[in-house]
Enzyme design. Sequence first.
Site: not given
Length: 664
Positions: A182, A341, A384, A442, A479
């Site tokens: 930065y 974090g 998130c 998955n 099902a």
Amino acid sequence: MNSEHQILFNEVAIGSLTLPNRFAMAPMGPLGLGDADGGWNQRGIDYYTERAKGGTGLIITGVTFVDNQVEEHGMPNVPSPTYNPVQFVRTSREMTERIHAYGSKIWLQMSGGFGRVTIPTNLGEYPPVAPSPIMHRWLDKVCRELTIDEIHTIVRRFGEGAYNAKRAGFDGVEIHAVHEGYLIDQFAISFFNHRTDAYGGSLENRLRFAREIVEEIHRKCGQDFVVALRYSPKSFIKDWRVGALPGEEFEEKGRDLAEGVEAAKLLTDYGYGCLDVDVGSYDAWWWSHPPMYQEKGLYIPYAKLVKDHVSVPVICAGRMDDPDLAAKAVAAGACDVVSLGRPLLADPDYVNKLRAGKAASIRPCLSCQEGCMGRIQEYSALNCAVNPACCRERAARLVPALRSKKILVIGGGPAGCEAARVLALRGHQPVVIEAGQALGGNLLPGGAPEFKTDDLALARWYAHQLEELGVEVRLNTRADEALIHEEKPEAIIFATGSRPKTLPLEGDHIFTAEDVLLGKKDPGSSAVLIGGGLVGCETALWLAKKGVKAILVEALGKLLAVNGPLCHANSEMLEALIPFHGIQVHCNTTVKAVEQGRVLLSTEGRESTVEADSVILCIGYQPERSLYEACRDQFQEVRLVGDANRVSNIMYAIWDAYEVASTL
């Protein structure tokens, strides 16, 4: 509590401040958490308070800007302690008072600007600034050199911002930063700083900007006010816009470790009372924002090096969510405080759960960066992937159901598990029907590579949560309409997932990626992977690390052209790892035929062959919704979630399930 973790719950002093434990919340950009006047909105106040309520000893806010004249930031994009001091103090005071009620401390992170790494959408018509006329990180623009008067202006603003932060009840400030490349870091690194005045040349001159900032803050706020520094002792820059990979030999063009140690000693001599250590830069930003391809605790060696040479406390972040690893780092003297974090985005109650000996109840972070860094980058929104309530704690708070219903959840992948969890928390009676022998969907093949084991951790977490909540789970049960009618549910959530797409190719050794990842099929010693998306690239990387010769074939012009990771730190690291591990890549290429041990390729009309023991299909998925189609008109409340609704990723499977289950 595990006795080995006790060290993490000991008090620790940082200057005049005593923290109740050794956990800090790492600073993450508070996009979407500011109000129209530069203060905190209710989302921001609730977000930080929730982590204090969860037991975190020190909250470090995401970046706030002290200046909006020298470098514009589209204010109020994030809160600012100088933009409208009255509003900032008013809203901050509410937040700090609530956080202090839980015994936690809070620092305000303040930035002097981004310089050459400014987000392109924030530039507007103004040229980016930098210590010298150097190239911008993202755009083909030359930055404008800051004047000495502008440097002095920013220094004064730091003093004003810290003074307002102290008035608002903050226990200290963290300066952002001599880290990650930065603006202030650009001044500190000779690769970026070509000045010949008092702010260029020697290391002391290049650190003068950072020195004047801490001196100005202490002048305004007193010597006892804690001023910490986010600090990177190594940059991992190979060249302009080119970063180094783990284990790669290269010449450091940014800050090397020798200068990193020397700078750390100077900075603490100048008055910084704590160093918050990471490594990397935006030219190598998979170090600063580590994806799952980086190892856990990757900053520990660098924090230890700094700790060995300074007398102030050291904070260490960087995939530190493994409490055993964290405890060992503190015990070994690598750091004084462990900074979390993304793990605190995933589970704000991490610290309290660990203290109570309930580590299995901690929701794992996947380091996917889909909800956090990716959304910050693309949409200026912090969230998130695995915690849909993150940054909207009040709006997404679960409300108990007025009447408990029996609800069938068809499918035990992430969407089905999340739906069942939320339904149970609200007081419903969910029943999960899963055709496989384990929950996870998955997540199970996705978690096969060693760098994706947190996917498996999430599957285990869901199984644990549903067991704790007393949810009935029927595994190895397929099902059908008869089962559904027999159960007489009051509502149904179909989370039947997706199935791999196939191609009209013939051969005995053509497999899906799922079958290979789950160990059902042996790829042999060499494999052609059709599809250069996320599944193809990650599977190829996994195979290459296992010693299999992997050849990627992609019909489009580049890898990860569609449906790649949202965060560029993830996608760029994965793209760099492919050639680093010797994986062949054929773009603009299709597979025409598969013969015994040979694959015929066509690249823009030119045909060629490659030898391979197997062909692995990684060409995506299609929704599996046949049972939903058969039943949707037979019941009043029927919902379709996850890949069965739209093939996407883990984040949207979880988010959609949370949304639907929270309103049934």
